[in-house]
Write a protein that holds these residues in place. Structure first.
Motif, PDB file in Angstrom:
ATOM      1  N   VAL A 133       0.841  -1.209   0.000  1.00 11.83           N
ATOM      2  CA  VAL A 133       0.000   0.000   0.000  1.00 11.83           C
ATOM      3  C   VAL A 133       0.874   1.255   0.000  1.00 11.83           C
ATOM      4  CG1 VAL A 133      -1.631   1.377   1.374  1.00 11.83           C
ATOM      5  CG2 VAL A 133      -2.019  -1.079   1.085  1.00 11.83           C
ATOM      6  N   GLY A 134       1.882   1.276   0.882  1.00 11.02           N
ATOM      7  CA  GLY A 134       2.742   2.460   0.975  1.00 11.02           C
ATOM      8  C   GLY A 134       3.555   2.663  -0.296  1.00 11.02           C
ATOM      9  N   PHE A 135       4.157   1.575  -0.774  1.00 15.33           N
ATOM     10  CA  PHE A 135       4.983   1.647  -1.988  1.00 15.33           C
ATOM     11  C   PHE A 135       4.122   2.002  -3.205  1.00 15.33           C
ATOM     12  CE2 PHE A 135       6.976  -0.179  -5.739  1.00 15.33           C
ATOM     13  CZ  PHE A 135       8.298   0.228  -5.616  1.00 15.33           C
ATOM     14  N   GLY A 136       3.018   1.279  -3.347  1.00 19.84           N
ATOM     15  CA  GLY A 136       2.168   1.451  -4.531  1.00 19.84           C
ATOM     16  C   GLY A 136       1.538   2.833  -4.616  1.00 19.84           C
ATOM     17  N   ILE A 178      -7.270  -3.925 -10.902  1.00 17.16           N
ATOM     18  CA  ILE A 178      -6.532  -5.058 -11.490  1.00 17.16           C
ATOM     19  C   ILE A 178      -5.694  -5.723 -10.397  1.00 17.16           C
ATOM     20  CG2 ILE A 178      -4.649  -5.670 -13.075  1.00 17.16           C
ATOM     21  CD1 ILE A 178      -5.719  -3.470 -14.981  1.00 17.16           C
ATOM     22  N   GLY A 179      -4.974  -4.924  -9.616  1.00 18.23           N
ATOM     23  CA  GLY A 179      -4.149  -5.466  -8.535  1.00 18.23           C
ATOM     24  C   GLY A 179      -4.979  -6.182  -7.486  1.00 18.23           C
ATOM     25  N   GLY A 180      -6.092  -5.580  -7.107  1.00 13.53           N
ATOM     26  CA  GLY A 180      -6.942  -6.164  -6.072  1.00 13.53           C
ATOM     27  C   GLY A 180      -7.617  -7.442  -6.532  1.00 13.53           C
ATOM     28  N   LEU A 181      -8.101  -7.460  -7.771  1.00  9.67           N
ATOM     29  CA  LEU A 181      -8.788  -8.651  -8.292  1.00  9.67           C
ATOM     30  C   LEU A 181      -7.794  -9.781  -8.524  1.00  9.67           C
ATOM     31  CD1 LEU A 181     -11.263  -6.885 -10.756  1.00  9.67           C
ATOM     32  CD2 LEU A 181     -11.823  -8.018  -8.593  1.00  9.67           C
ATOM     33  N   PHE A 182      -6.589  -9.419  -9.000  1.00  8.56           N
ATOM     34  CA  PHE A 182      -5.547 -10.430  -9.208  1.00  8.56           C
ATOM     35  C   PHE A 182      -5.212 -11.114  -7.880  1.00  8.56           C
ATOM     36  CE2 PHE A 182      -1.041 -11.640  -9.307  1.00  8.56           C
ATOM     37  CZ  PHE A 182      -1.041 -12.489 -10.408  1.00  8.56           C
ATOM     38  N   THR A 183      -5.045 -10.295  -6.850  1.00  8.06           N
ATOM     39  CA  THR A 183      -4.710 -10.833  -5.525  1.00  8.06           C
ATOM     40  C   THR A 183      -5.839 -11.714  -4.994  1.00  8.06           C
ATOM     41  OG1 THR A 183      -3.428  -8.850  -5.091  1.00  8.06           O
ATOM     42  CG2 THR A 183      -4.004 -10.184  -3.182  1.00  8.06           C
ATOM     43  N   THR A 184      -7.073 -11.293  -5.226  1.00  5.54           N
ATOM     44  CA  THR A 184      -8.221 -12.014  -4.691  1.00  5.54           C
ATOM     45  C   THR A 184      -8.455 -13.336  -5.415  1.00  5.54           C
ATOM     46  OG1 THR A 184      -9.243  -9.889  -4.173  1.00  5.54           O
ATOM     47  CG2 THR A 184     -10.692 -11.812  -4.178  1.00  5.54           C
ATOM     48  N   PHE A 185      -8.334 -13.318  -6.735  1.00  9.91           N
ATOM     49  CA  PHE A 185      -8.729 -14.510  -7.503  1.00  9.91           C
ATOM     50  C   PHE A 185      -7.579 -15.388  -7.961  1.00  9.91           C
ATOM     51  CE2 PHE A 185     -12.485 -11.810  -7.968  1.00  9.91           C
ATOM     52  CZ  PHE A 185     -13.464 -12.726  -7.605  1.00  9.91           C
ATOM     53  N   VAL A 186      -6.369 -14.833  -8.065  1.00 12.15           N
ATOM     54  CA  VAL A 186      -5.268 -15.622  -8.601  1.00 12.15           C
ATOM     55  C   VAL A 186      -4.290 -16.052  -7.503  1.00 12.15           C
ATOM     56  CG1 VAL A 186      -3.397 -15.688 -10.297  1.00 12.15           C
ATOM     57  CG2 VAL A 186      -5.491 -14.382 -10.789  1.00 12.15           C
ATOM     58  N   LEU A 187      -3.949 -15.150  -6.620  1.00  8.10           N
ATOM     59  CA  LEU A 187      -2.938 -15.479  -5.593  1.00  8.10           C
ATOM     60  C   LEU A 187      -3.538 -16.335  -4.474  1.00  8.10           C
ATOM     61  CD1 LEU A 187      -0.871 -12.170  -5.284  1.00  8.10           C
ATOM     62  CD2 LEU A 187      -0.379 -14.223  -6.604  1.00  8.10           C
ATOM     63  N   GLY A 224      -0.221   1.637  -9.181  1.00  2.64           N
ATOM     64  CA  GLY A 224      -1.642   1.387  -8.938  1.00  2.64           C
ATOM     65  C   GLY A 224      -1.923  -0.096  -8.727  1.00  2.64           C
ATOM     66  N   ILE A 225      -1.321  -0.936  -9.566  1.00  2.00           N
ATOM     67  CA  ILE A 225      -1.530  -2.389  -9.421  1.00  2.00           C
ATOM     68  C   ILE A 225      -0.957  -2.872  -8.085  1.00  2.00           C
ATOM     69  CG2 ILE A 225      -0.841  -4.648 -10.344  1.00  2.00           C
ATOM     70  CD1 ILE A 225      -1.011  -3.358 -13.175  1.00  2.00           C
ATOM     71  N   ILE A 226       0.231  -2.380  -7.745  1.00  2.00           N
ATOM     72  CA  ILE A 226       0.869  -2.792  -6.477  1.00  2.00           C
ATOM     73  C   ILE A 226       0.007  -2.362  -5.291  1.00  2.00           C
ATOM     74  CG2 ILE A 226       2.881  -2.369  -4.995  1.00  2.00           C
ATOM     75  CD1 ILE A 226       4.511  -2.107  -7.683  1.00  2.00           C
ATOM     76  N   PHE A 227      -0.482  -1.135  -5.329  1.00  2.00           N
ATOM     77  CA  PHE A 227      -1.353  -0.670  -4.244  1.00  2.00           C
ATOM     78  C   PHE A 227      -2.616  -1.530  -4.165  1.00  2.00           C
ATOM     79  CE2 PHE A 227      -5.166   2.202  -3.699  1.00  2.00           C
ATOM     80  CZ  PHE A 227      -5.305   1.941  -2.340  1.00  2.00           C
ATOM     81  N   GLY A 228      -3.204  -1.843  -5.325  1.00  2.00           N
ATOM     82  CA  GLY A 228      -4.430  -2.641  -5.329  1.00  2.00           C
ATOM     83  C   GLY A 228      -4.234  -3.997  -4.652  1.00  2.00           C
ATOM     84  N   MET A 229      -3.047  -4.582  -4.862  1.00  4.62           N
ATOM     85  CA  MET A 229      -2.745  -5.858  -4.209  1.00  4.62           C
ATOM     86  C   MET A 229      -2.727  -5.679  -2.687  1.00  4.62           C
ATOM     87  SD  MET A 229       0.272  -7.100  -6.822  1.00  4.62           S
ATOM     88  CE  MET A 229       0.282  -8.828  -6.371  1.00  4.62           C
ATOM     89  N   GLY A 230      -2.081  -4.619  -2.239  1.00  2.18           N
ATOM     90  CA  GLY A 230      -2.023  -4.356  -0.803  1.00  2.18           C
ATOM     91  C   GLY A 230      -3.389  -4.064  -0.217  1.00  2.18           C
ATOM     92  N   TRP A 231      -4.214  -3.367  -0.990  1.00  2.51           N
ATOM     93  CA  TRP A 231      -5.574  -3.015  -0.555  1.00  2.51           C
ATOM     94  C   TRP A 231      -6.375  -4.297  -0.309  1.00  2.51           C
ATOM     95  CZ3 TRP A 231      -9.481  -0.023  -4.193  1.00  2.51           C
ATOM     96  CH2 TRP A 231     -10.591   0.405  -3.438  1.00  2.51           C
ATOM     97  N   ALA A 232      -6.249  -5.265  -1.228  1.00  3.08           N
ATOM     98  CA  ALA A 232      -7.000  -6.515  -1.085  1.00  3.08           C
ATOM     99  C   ALA A 232      -6.515  -7.316   0.127  1.00  3.08           C
ATOM    100  CB  ALA A 232      -6.886  -7.349  -2.357  1.00  3.08           C
ATOM    101  N   ILE A 233      -5.216  -7.241   0.417  1.00  6.30           N
ATOM    102  CA  ILE A 233      -4.672  -8.020   1.539  1.00  6.30           C
ATOM    103  C   ILE A 233      -5.040  -7.372   2.880  1.00  6.30           C
ATOM    104  CG2 ILE A 233      -2.548  -8.790   2.686  1.00  6.30           C
ATOM    105  CD1 ILE A 233      -1.257  -8.912  -0.145  1.00  6.30           C
ATOM    106  N   THR A 234      -4.825  -6.060   2.980  1.00  2.06           N
ATOM    107  CA  THR A 234      -5.031  -5.397   4.281  1.00  2.06           C
ATOM    108  C   THR A 234      -6.480  -4.968   4.496  1.00  2.06           C
ATOM    109  OG1 THR A 234      -4.580  -3.201   3.358  1.00  2.06           O
ATOM    110  CG2 THR A 234      -2.690  -4.445   4.182  1.00  2.06           C
ATOM    111  N   GLY A 235      -7.261  -4.900   3.429  1.00  2.11           N
ATOM    112  CA  GLY A 235      -8.631  -4.405   3.549  1.00  2.11           C
ATOM    113  C   GLY A 235      -8.674  -2.920   3.835  1.00  2.11           C
ATOM    114  N   ALA A 236      -7.570  -2.232   3.565  1.00  2.00           N
ATOM    115  CA  ALA A 236      -7.542  -0.808   3.884  1.00  2.00           C
ATOM    116  C   ALA A 236      -6.703  -0.034   2.893  1.00  2.00           C
ATOM    117  CB  ALA A 236      -6.995  -0.595   5.293  1.00  2.00           C
TER     118      ALA A 236
END
Lengths: 156, 138
Positions: free
Chosen positions: A112-115, A147-156, B87-99
């Protein structure tokens, strides 16, 4: 009325109120809405001797308002859950309260911080503020978030 | 404290309350959003953008000034490749932390102190960006 306030709010109250943060901040302070820049500010303040140009060039003194705003969010978080809720609710699942959960939050927090710094904005600065201002880079950012959130949710 | 700073604090308090009462800071709601199990977050985000956009149109059309009489200048974020990669990297973190960033602060205030882990890690992530910035494609 009071009973309704104490319950979770419906989307048609929550969404428009969030949207109103944009003009409120502009009209009262002249500032453009955004939150994730605060991470850079805090890093720059904590590491005043850093040679990294991203931190050295941060004009955090011009962003005291943003630090106060995020401090306000912490206070509002307390008020919302403890004074304006029938009973306080947890916002992270029980399953995160162990070592593997903490590791997940560390990894997720770093992402989150990096992205958000790499993208120069988060859901506040890009999705709420940027889309409200009809900016196409913020639409690209928002699509990338999903894209990042859906990838994490459905693929990882 | 100046009027501006006081107002920024108050806007933050209002935002924090709304984020909590709207469940926007809930890991569970973010999961339902990414799993398409609930339209709630999409309706929240959509309606917030509609209201934000109408507000900005009115402010621009009427050439409104701030309460202290200053010109309003909206800062616009330029495009670079970081918007996509970051943006993609942040989205991954958002899904993991829920925040996302605002909700991290609100989670801490709400008493979900475990979010302090997310917060400190996010500061670490921002530092990592500061470290790698010269080498990253932008």
């Amino acid at each position: 009325m009071w009973d309704k306030i104490l319950q979770p709010w419906p989307w048609y109250i929550t969404g428009p109120l969030i949207g109103l943060m944009v003009p409120s901040l502009l009209l009262f302070t002249g500032k453009t809405f955004g939150i994730s820049g605060s991470f850079r500010r805090i890093d720059a303040i904590c590491l005043p001797k850093s040679k990294l140009s991203y931190l050295r060039t941060d004009r955090w003194r011009d962003y005291i308002w943003q630090l106060l705003m995020v401090a306000g969010i912490v206070i509002g978080g307390y008020i919302g859950n403890h004074l304006l809720s029938a009973e306080p609710v947890p916002f992270l699942p029980e399953s995160y309260y162990n070592t593997s959960g903490v590791i997940k939050l560390v990894i997720g927090g770093i992402l989150v911080g990096f992205g958000t710094r790499y993208a120069n904005g988060c859901t506040s600065g890009h999705t709420i503020m940027g889309l409200s201002n009809l900016r196409w880079p913020s639409l690209v950012a928002t699509i990338s978030f999903f894209i990042g959130g859906l990838f994490t949710t459905f693929v990882l | 404290m100046s009027l501006k700073r006081t107002m920024a604090l108050l806007v933050g308090i209002a935002f924090g309350i709304i984020l909590v009462k709207g469940q926007v800071i809930s890991w569970f709601e973010i999961q339902k959003m990414f799993r398409f199990q609930s339209a709630y977050m999409y309706l929240v985000i959509g309606s917030s953008v509609v209201v934000g956009a109408i507000s900005l149109l009115i402010i621009k059309r009427l050439e409104m000034k701030t309460v202290s009489g200053e010109e309003i200048e909206i800062r616009e974020k330029p495009f670079n490749k970081g918007v996509i990669y970051g943006g993609i990297i942040f989205g991954m973190g958002w899904a993991i932390t829920g925040a996302c960033p605002g909700p991290i602060y609100a989670q801490i205030g709400s008493g979900t102190y475990l979010a302090l882990v997310t917060f400190v890690s996010a500061l670490g992530g921002a530092y990592l960006y500061a470290l790698l910035q010269p080498k990253l494609p932008h």
